[in-house]
Design an enzyme around this catalytic site. Structure first.
Site, mmCIF file in Angstrom:
data_model
loop_
_atom_site.group_PDB
_atom_site.id
_atom_site.type_symbol
_atom_site.label_atom_id
_atom_site.label_comp_id
_atom_site.label_asym_id
_atom_site.label_seq_id
_atom_site.Cartn_x
_atom_site.Cartn_y
_atom_site.Cartn_z
ATOM 1 N N ASN A 1 0.806 -1.220 0.000
ATOM 2 C CA ASN A 1 0.000 0.000 0.000
ATOM 3 C C ASN A 1 0.841 1.273 0.000
ATOM 4 O O ASN A 1 0.399 2.311 -0.480
ATOM 5 C CB ASN A 1 -0.948 0.009 1.206
ATOM 6 C CG ASN A 1 -0.247 -0.329 2.493
ATOM 7 O OD1 ASN A 1 0.499 -1.308 2.560
ATOM 8 N ND2 ASN A 1 -0.458 0.456 3.516
ATOM 9 N N GLY B 1 -13.831 -2.887 -1.016
ATOM 10 C CA GLY B 1 -14.585 -2.103 -1.979
ATOM 11 C C GLY B 1 -14.098 -0.678 -2.144
ATOM 12 O O GLY B 1 -14.003 -0.171 -3.259
ATOM 13 N N HIS B 2 -13.749 -0.035 -1.029
ATOM 14 C CA HIS B 2 -13.479 1.398 -1.125
ATOM 15 C C HIS B 2 -12.134 1.720 -1.777
ATOM 16 O O HIS B 2 -11.818 2.886 -1.975
ATOM 17 C CB HIS B 2 -13.606 2.075 0.247
ATOM 18 C CG HIS B 2 -12.503 1.793 1.201
ATOM 19 N ND1 HIS B 2 -11.557 2.735 1.529
ATOM 20 C CD2 HIS B 2 -12.194 0.696 1.903
ATOM 21 C CE1 HIS B 2 -10.720 2.216 2.404
ATOM 22 N NE2 HIS B 2 -11.079 0.975 2.647
ATOM 23 N N CYS C 1 5.434 11.302 12.171
ATOM 24 C CA CYS C 1 4.627 12.282 12.883
ATOM 25 C C CYS C 1 3.196 12.374 12.386
ATOM 26 O O CYS C 1 2.332 12.878 13.077
ATOM 27 C CB CYS C 1 5.284 13.646 12.820
ATOM 28 S SG CYS C 1 6.485 13.841 14.134
#
Lengths: 284, 389
Positions: free
Chosen positions: B150, B199-200, B324
């Site tokens: 990702n 799905g998103h 951060c």
């Protein structure tokens, strides 16, 4: 996105006093690339070498690190070195209208840089800090960030930290591998123990009013922070003589171990307030 | 200010066509697909259609598709199922760069006596299959490796890994949340047993996911109760979102080659221009096979949150691999596992594109980012040292 105050955003977007002072009287540098934040602070004194007339900074770090540096340079101007040394990290955060707890280490970094700069100017040994990532006085507790027990105890005490999570937010200790968290908890207990010893002896005879005040203070300062650490909470419902009625909230409400928690609360109140106290859990 | 959204690996905009497909299933066709009457029956037909559309995108059979609530649930269900099916086996293999949905679960399982091997990645974030081969043993119950990362978009050699694992008699699961809809997958020709998607990430709404379970793979449900999903996932179906998921998969299936090519061109242009305009950058995962939509660029001597906040002021949404922004204190576990130097890791920014990304948006980033980096480097003691060299 962090929930920054408007003042933090303003100081981040339009930082005051960025840069360097080529003929600075004092320079303090803390932090490193590895740590993820660093601050180089320049200070210029007046002709009598009494008051700070200018301060500038260079910061590598996040939005709150830049805003904290900007705030610090504004705060020290016009102060004597002794006055500047009195500025606490909490005051830097307050100047900005507060910082998220996870970002409090940025304000600690500002305070550290100031201490280093002034010590160097005075020709005394510069204090070693967590952000330096060098061998410092005391025993290394957090190996990932190179933080010692002496440094951590100082931050725990001055900021009245009660949980390991808070210590991580203020110093970064425990924020990487987490292996030092048990030791951090020991340090918190140690500091709390020392402070308790230093606290004035509890009067032998308490008036009802004093007892009620002491119960409330103990609940607020000693007991609730420990429950928060586990996602729980309690509310004081009533005090009737030595009988204290509390209702558990959040994770403590309906918890199977709430009986044990009530016993813990009772034990703490007996220890801190009066040995005759009984705690009763009520719905409220 | 019009936002420029380049954080599509976090989530995507619901496609209007997808939204139109799901719209009637809230207030008009709101029947429960499990009901026996005609009102529920017509919804059941639509759920079945969605199942077929998802299956078509994956090259799978409709009865291999189990609808879940999200990618995390699919990941959890896959691993927990394997452990229940083979209780005598106690070894799990995963990688150091997995999504927390897999990694946290595996690390928690060590407290229950499971032995977990986390495979390393090289400087490009790529897996070494020899390490996988060496780690596999008769005690290995499941291997869970992500299809594409990702943060960096790095694509693992999943088909080779799956074959290796199957030969050793263990189950193979892949978290393909980032890969599905962006690169072609074909379960009919694959050795993968279990595959997760969400799905998103492909223009359907949040709150719906899929677990692909190869026909014949022994399976124990994570959620028990009713007979929904042929007993593999109890709970009333999130009907409208499932229908949306079906439509999103149909669109991905139809348009993937064209979209992937267009998105890759924009990503490559962004990468080329930023690298040329900003000195001392590196592309995380740039030396290996990557998703067409992902660019993770590391810029030395600056910290990611400052970059994101200043980009945000310009209406540009991206993501950071720095500490951060995430609330943790170390740079992302993915960049650390890749051995990205601290000088770069703190200043890593991820741009992730989608079918809705335009050339004008890419132009805006190329215009706005270089002065932001220059400004932050001027402010940074390390950046100033570097600039003054």
């Amino acid at each position: 996105m962090w929930d920054y105050t408007d003042k933090v955003k303003e100081h981040f977007l339009n930082p005051r006093n960025v840069g360097e002072i080529t003929d600075a009287d004092a320079v303090g540098e803390v932090g490193s690339l590895a740590c993820g934040d660093a601050l180089k602070l320049f200070i210029k004194l007046d002709e009598k070498k009494e008051r700070i007339v200018d301060a500038r900074f260079q910061t590598f770090g996040c939005g709150s690190a830049i805003a904290s540096s900007s705030a610090l340079t504004e705060m020290v101007k016009g102060k004597t070195l002794d006055e500047a040394l009195q500025i606490s990290n909490q005051e830097i955060a307050d100047f900005l209208g507060g910082l998220p707890e996870e970002k409090m280490h940025c304000s600690v970094m500002g305070q550290e840089a100031l201490e280093v700069a002034i010590a160097k100017y005075r020709g005394v040994e510069a204090p070693k800090h967590g952000h330096d990532h060098v061998e410092t006085e005391g025993e290394i507790v957090c190996k990932c960030f190179g933080l010692t027990d002496i440094f951590l105890k100082k931050v725990i005490s001055s900021n009245k930290l009660h949980t390991a999570e808070q210590v991580t937010h203020f110093t970064k200790a425990g924020g990487a591998c987490g292996g030092c968290i048990p030791k951090i908890k020991e340090l918190i207990a140690e500091v709390m123990g020392e402070e308790k010893k230093a606290a004035p002896e509890r009067p032998t005879k308490l008036t009802n009013l004093k007892k009620m005040q002491l119960i409330q203070e103990t609940l607020e300062n000693e007991i609730r922070p420990q429950l928060w650490a586990d996602g729980g909470d309690l509310e004081l419902i009533d005090i009737d003589g030595a009988n204290v009625q509390v209702a558990f909230r959040k994770a403590c409400a309906g918890c199977a171990s709430s009986g044990n928690t009530a016993k813990f609360v009772e034990q703490k109140l007996r220890e801190m307030v009066s040995p005759d106290i009984t705690v009763q859990e009520v719905q409220g | 200010m019009k936002e420029i959204y380049l954080d599509n690996n976090a989530t995507t905009r619901v496609d209007e066509r997808v939204f139109e497909e799901m719209r009637p299933y809230f207030c008009e066709l709101y029947g429960n697909p499990s009901s026996m009457h005609f009102f529920g029956g017509q919804v059941q037909k639509k759920v079945d259609e969605a199942r077929s559309r998802v299956a078509a995108l994956l090259g799978a059979l409709p009865d291999e598709i189990v609808f879940t609530a999200c990618g995390t649930e699919s990941d959890n269900a896959a691993i927990r199922s394997a452990l229940e099916v083979f209780p005598e086996k106690r070894h799990i293999i995963t990688s150091r760069v997995e999504h927390p949905a897999v990694l946290t679960q595996c690390r928690n399982l060590t407290k229950r006596g499971y032995r977990v091997t986390e495979l390393n990645v090289d400087g490009n974030g790529q897996l070494d299959l020899k390490e996988l081969e060496a780690a596999l043993d008769d005690d290995t119950v499941i291997v869970s490796l992500m299809y594409a990362n990702n943060e960096t978009g790095v694509i693992f050699p999943i088909e080779e890994a799956a074959k290796m694992v199957k030969a050793k008699g263990a189950l193979f699961h892949t978290d393909a949340v980032q890969a599905v809809g962006k690169i072609p997958l074909n379960m009919a020709e694959s050795a993968i047993d279990l595959l997760s998607l969400s799905g998103h990430k492909l223009h359907a709404p949040k709150g719906v996911g899929v677990l692909y379970v190869r026909r014949g793979t022994p399976f124990r449900p994570l959620l028990v109760g009713g007979h929904q999903e042929r007993g593999r996932r109890a709970g009333t179906e999130n009907t409208a979102s499932i229908i949306a998921m079906g439509k999103a998969c149909e669109l991905a299936h139809l348009h993937m080659p064209e979209e992937a090519g267009r998105v890759r061109e924009m990503r490559d242009r962004l990468e080329r221009e930023l690298t040329a305009l900003i000195p001392n950058t590196r592309i995380n995962g740039g030396g290996t096979n990557r998703l067409p939509n992902t660019l993770s660029i590391a810029m030395e001597f600056v910290e990611g949150e400052g970059i994101l906040l200043l980009l945000s002021e310009k209406g540009i949404c991206a993501s950071s691999g720095s500490a951060c922004t995430s609330g943790s204190l170390e740079p992302s576990h993915v960049l650390r596992a890749m051995g990205v130097p601290f000088t770069c890791a703190h200043g890593s920014i991820r741009f992730s594109l989608s079918r809705f990304t335009t050339d004008a948006e890419i132009d805006a980033v190329i215009k706005e980012l270089p002065p932001i980096i220059s400004r932050l480097r001027q402010m940074s003691p390390f950046g100033r040292e570097f600039l003054n060299k």
